[in-house]
Design a protein around this motif. Structure first.
Motif, PDB file in Angstrom:
ATOM      1  N   GLU A  90       0.956  -1.296   0.118  1.00  0.00           N
ATOM      2  CA  GLU A  90       0.013  -0.005   0.038  1.00  0.00           C
ATOM      3  C   GLU A  90       0.702   1.205   0.060  1.00  0.00           C
ATOM      4  OE1 GLU A  90      -3.651   1.849   2.550  1.00  0.00           O
ATOM      5  OE2 GLU A  90      -2.724   0.027   3.347  1.00  0.00           O
ATOM      6  N   THR A  91       0.596   2.347  -0.760  1.00  0.00           N
ATOM      7  CA  THR A  91       1.130   3.315  -0.730  1.00  0.00           C
ATOM      8  C   THR A  91       0.737   4.394   0.453  1.00  0.00           C
ATOM      9  OG1 THR A  91      -0.324   4.352  -2.474  1.00  0.00           O
ATOM     10  CG2 THR A  91       1.694   3.412  -3.502  1.00  0.00           C
ATOM     11  N   SER A  92       1.761   4.763   0.850  1.00  0.00           N
ATOM     12  CA  SER A  92       1.477   5.820   2.077  1.00  0.00           C
ATOM     13  C   SER A  92       0.650   6.986   1.729  1.00  0.00           C
ATOM     14  CB  SER A  92       2.507   6.400   2.944  1.00  0.00           C
ATOM     15  OG  SER A  92       3.530   7.018   1.982  1.00  0.00           O
ATOM     16  N   ILE A  99       4.372   0.702   1.898  1.00  0.00           N
ATOM     17  CA  ILE A  99       4.064   0.209   2.884  1.00  0.00           C
ATOM     18  C   ILE A  99       3.914  -1.328   2.658  1.00  0.00           C
ATOM     19  CG2 ILE A  99       3.114  -0.044   5.413  1.00  0.00           C
ATOM     20  CD1 ILE A  99       4.353   2.577   4.481  1.00  0.00           C
ATOM     21  N   VAL A 100       4.879  -2.335   3.137  1.00  0.00           N
ATOM     22  CA  VAL A 100       4.610  -3.846   2.786  1.00  0.00           C
ATOM     23  C   VAL A 100       4.416  -4.309   4.061  1.00  0.00           C
ATOM     24  CG1 VAL A 100       6.100  -5.690   2.023  1.00  0.00           C
ATOM     25  CG2 VAL A 100       6.615  -3.488   1.101  1.00  0.00           C
ATOM     26  N   ARG A 101       3.299  -4.985   4.231  1.00  0.00           N
ATOM     27  CA  ARG A 101       2.589  -5.550   5.410  1.00  0.00           C
ATOM     28  C   ARG A 101       2.384  -7.324   5.293  1.00  0.00           C
ATOM     29  NH1 ARG A 101      -0.925  -1.319   5.566  1.00  0.00           N
ATOM     30  NH2 ARG A 101      -0.322   0.478   7.357  1.00  0.00           N
ATOM     31  N   SER A 102       3.218  -7.866   6.361  1.00  0.00           N
ATOM     32  CA  SER A 102       2.726  -9.120   6.282  1.00  0.00           C
ATOM     33  C   SER A 102       2.951  -9.678   7.861  1.00  0.00           C
ATOM     34  CB  SER A 102       3.625 -10.286   5.458  1.00  0.00           C
ATOM     35  OG  SER A 102       3.514 -11.421   5.479  1.00  0.00           O
ATOM     36  N   GLY A 103       1.503 -10.274   8.272  1.00  0.00           N
ATOM     37  CA  GLY A 103       1.713 -10.725   9.780  1.00  0.00           C
ATOM     38  C   GLY A 103       1.943  -9.534  10.636  1.00  0.00           C
ATOM     39  N   ARG A 104       3.062  -9.635  11.512  1.00  0.00           N
ATOM     40  CA  ARG A 104       3.342  -8.519  12.446  1.00  0.00           C
ATOM     41  C   ARG A 104       4.717  -7.625  11.795  1.00  0.00           C
ATOM     42  NH1 ARG A 104       3.757 -11.439  18.389  1.00  0.00           N
ATOM     43  NH2 ARG A 104       1.238 -12.346  18.456  1.00  0.00           N
ATOM     44  N   SER A 105       5.019  -8.032  10.484  1.00  0.00           N
ATOM     45  CA  SER A 105       5.995  -7.424   9.836  1.00  0.00           C
ATOM     46  C   SER A 105       5.797  -6.168   9.015  1.00  0.00           C
ATOM     47  CB  SER A 105       6.874  -8.214   8.881  1.00  0.00           C
ATOM     48  OG  SER A 105       7.336  -9.439   9.662  1.00  0.00           O
ATOM     49  N   ASN A 106       6.208  -5.298   9.246  1.00  0.00           N
ATOM     50  CA  ASN A 106       5.985  -3.821   8.485  1.00  0.00           C
ATOM     51  C   ASN A 106       7.367  -3.347   8.005  1.00  0.00           C
ATOM     52  OD1 ASN A 106       3.080  -2.680   8.707  1.00  0.00           O
ATOM     53  ND2 ASN A 106       3.387  -3.648  10.578  1.00  0.00           N
ATOM     54  N   PHE A 107       7.391  -2.921   6.648  1.00  0.00           N
ATOM     55  CA  PHE A 107       8.273  -2.109   5.937  1.00  0.00           C
ATOM     56  C   PHE A 107       7.870  -1.121   5.327  1.00  0.00           C
ATOM     57  CE2 PHE A 107       9.117  -6.730   6.190  1.00  0.00           C
ATOM     58  CZ  PHE A 107      10.448  -6.917   6.424  1.00  0.00           C
ATOM     59  N   ALA A 108       8.654  -0.084   5.039  1.00  0.00           N
ATOM     60  CA  ALA A 108       8.509   0.997   4.483  1.00  0.00           C
ATOM     61  C   ALA A 108       9.496   1.534   3.435  1.00  0.00           C
ATOM     62  CB  ALA A 108       8.178   2.350   5.391  1.00  0.00           C
ATOM     63  N   LEU A 109       9.208   1.255   2.208  1.00  0.00           N
ATOM     64  CA  LEU A 109      10.281   1.438   1.078  1.00  0.00           C
ATOM     65  C   LEU A 109      10.249   2.647   0.404  1.00  0.00           C
ATOM     66  CD1 LEU A 109      10.301  -2.139  -0.513  1.00  0.00           C
ATOM     67  CD2 LEU A 109      11.551  -1.337   1.372  1.00  0.00           C
ATOM     68  N   GLN A 110      11.388   3.486  -0.052  1.00  0.00           N
ATOM     69  CA  GLN A 110      11.254   4.555  -0.750  1.00  0.00           C
ATOM     70  C   GLN A 110      10.873   4.426  -2.100  1.00  0.00           C
ATOM     71  OE1 GLN A 110      11.986   7.882   0.359  1.00  0.00           O
ATOM     72  NE2 GLN A 110      12.091   6.972   2.277  1.00  0.00           N
ATOM     73  N   MET A 111       9.926   5.262  -2.741  1.00  0.00           N
ATOM     74  CA  MET A 111       9.509   5.026  -4.117  1.00  0.00           C
ATOM     75  C   MET A 111       9.984   6.083  -4.861  1.00  0.00           C
ATOM     76  SD  MET A 111       5.225   4.389  -2.946  1.00  0.00           S
ATOM     77  CE  MET A 111       4.902   6.096  -3.063  1.00  0.00           C
ATOM     78  N   LEU A 112       9.797   5.722  -6.123  1.00  0.00           N
ATOM     79  CA  LEU A 112      10.031   6.656  -7.385  1.00  0.00           C
ATOM     80  C   LEU A 112       8.877   6.617  -8.177  1.00  0.00           C
ATOM     81  CD1 LEU A 112      13.918   5.976  -8.285  1.00  0.00           C
ATOM     82  CD2 LEU A 112      12.852   8.037  -7.215  1.00  0.00           C
ATOM     83  N   PRO A 113       8.559   7.921  -8.784  1.00  0.00           N
ATOM     84  CA  PRO A 113       7.187   7.776  -9.542  1.00  0.00           C
ATOM     85  C   PRO A 113       7.305   7.093 -10.811  1.00  0.00           C
ATOM     86  CG  PRO A 113       8.591   9.871  -9.890  1.00  0.00           C
ATOM     87  CD  PRO A 113       9.176   9.073  -8.761  1.00  0.00           C
ATOM     88  N   GLU A 114       5.926   6.503 -10.974  1.00  0.00           N
ATOM     89  CA  GLU A 114       5.899   5.485 -12.067  1.00  0.00           C
ATOM     90  C   GLU A 114       6.060   6.171 -13.226  1.00  0.00           C
ATOM     91  OE1 GLU A 114       1.737   3.380 -14.166  1.00  0.00           O
ATOM     92  OE2 GLU A 114       1.643   4.651 -12.142  1.00  0.00           O
ATOM     93  N   SER A 115       5.861   7.334 -13.551  1.00  0.00           N
ATOM     94  CA  SER A 115       5.943   7.970 -14.862  1.00  0.00           C
ATOM     95  C   SER A 115       7.491   8.133 -15.205  1.00  0.00           C
ATOM     96  CB  SER A 115       5.531   9.419 -14.684  1.00  0.00           C
ATOM     97  OG  SER A 115       6.056  10.282 -13.552  1.00  0.00           O
TER      98      SER A 115
END
Length: 373
Positions: A90-92, A99-115
């Motif tokens: 899910e994008t913030s 945001i990557v979520r699975s069970g009790r794990s949470n990760f926030a990854l830096q994004m670059l635009p799709e364009s």
């Protein structure tokens, strides 16, 4: 964007696409994988500007959209999640992180635009044909080992595919050579393949295709333009630029008048070469084959630094005695591609190229230059 899917589905797709991404990139967007959620699927895409891999997987889409995140990092995260887990992407709210979520794990990854993500697939592909995955993989497997790694002869850094006529039938033929050895394999040309121009598929693309073609009963769709090839295997679409060069006239290298025939048990020969080459130095991997007209062959390796090795084999040979040397590694590479129990060598003299193939099979042949021993 919001998407939820099985960890195993996401990992399999990331495994296909993330390999294209180079570990070191001067262009940040090329380190990323494009994620696009729409309908009931998530599409993943990665590219290095010469090669692009796209795969679509089923997913539960909460909100359509797209973004790009670091490919190798996302792959490593998903790989380390437990089997059977569900993964939510899910994008913030501020649009800066995924945001990557699975069970009790949470990760926030830096994004670059799709364009910013480049698209390699534009343009028409006028030639289109379908070929069984097993046949296409067979062509690649039996020739890829002979691809040259010498960058100055860039036109040899891939497999040459074309559709000549052989014995009155059109064939789809693959050829690779590095100047020391040549590998040629062919299958009956699929419908529509006759229109294909001669193309050189780059080494990296060949490696990716080998990994993708792992389901033998699948049908592969191949599309070709003057500058690109697009291969569809199930839900995976691989698009690659072709090598812009002219492949040499390989037919001139294939000997036509080698009159000395040698038949040898393929497995026994490979094992004997492997054993005696243990003594060879890395620089000079020559093994000498000494043939006598009474059907015996002695394999010999001499290494001034470590000693010598000899082994004898019973073979089918009734021509004049002959001593000829070959690179042991090259002999083993070719033996690994032969399919039948008996290998057929056609020899001329110690300085001329030798023809090697399966006995009774004309669909694959190998040419090997001798070494001085």
């Amino acid at each position: 964007m919001r998407a939820t899917l099985e960890r195993s589905n996401l990992l399999k797709s990331l495994n296909h696409v993330h390999r294209v991404v180079e570990r070191r990139n001067t262009i940040p967007i090329l380190s990323n994988v494009l994620l696009k959620a729409a309908g009931s699927t998530l599409t993943l895409k990665a590219t290095d500007l010469d090669l692009e891999v796209t795969e679509t997987v089923p997913a539960e889409i909460g909100r359509a959209g797209g973004t790009t995140v670091p490919a190798h990092m996302l792959y490593d995260i998903v790989r380390k999640l437990p089997d059977g887990a569900e993964v939510a992407l899910e994008t913030s709210a501020d649009g800066q992180t995924l945001i990557v979520r699975s069970g009790r794990s949470n990760f926030a990854l830096q994004m670059l635009p799709e364009s910013d993500f480049p698209d390699l697939t534009t343009g028409d592909f006028p030639v289109r044909f379908e070929v069984p995955a097993a046949a296409f993989k067979g062509l690649i497997d039996r020739t890829q080992f002979a691809i040259s790694t010498e960058e100055t002869r860039y036109y040899l850094n891939g497999i040459y595919f074309h559709t000549p006529t052989a014995e009155g039938r059109p064939v789809l033929r693959a050829v690779a050579t590095d100047g020391h050895r040549l590998a040629r394999a062919q299958v009956a040309a699929p419908e529509g393949a006759e229109a294909m121009p001669g193309i050189i598929v780059p080494r990296k693309t060949v490696g990716e295709l080998q990994k993708l073609l792992d389901t033998p009963d699948e049908t592969v769709t191949v599309e070709v333009s003057e500058t690109k090839i697009r291969v569809t295997v199930g839900a995976v679409v691989l698009t690659s630029k072709l090598i812009d060069g002219t492949f040499p006239d390989y037919a001139r290298v294939i000997p036509q008048n080698n009159d000395k025939a040698l038949k040898v048990d393929r497995a026994a020969f490979a094992e004997a070469v492997d054993r005696v080459s243990t003594i060879a130095s890395e620089r000079g991997r020559a093994v000498k084959l000494a043939l006598t007209s009474d059907g015996r062959m002695a394999l010999t390796v001499n290494n001034p630094d470590s000693g010598s090795a000899t082994e004898e084999l019973d073979v089918g040979y009734d021509a004049d005695p002959l001593d000829i040397g070959f690179n042991a590694r090259y002999l083993l590479d070719i033996a690994a591609q032969l399919k039948t129990g008996s290998a057929l060598f056609r020899l001329a003299d110690p300085g001329s190229p030798t023809l090697i193939q399966d006995e009774g099979d004309d669909d694959a042949l190998y040419v090997l230059m001798p070494m001085r021993v």
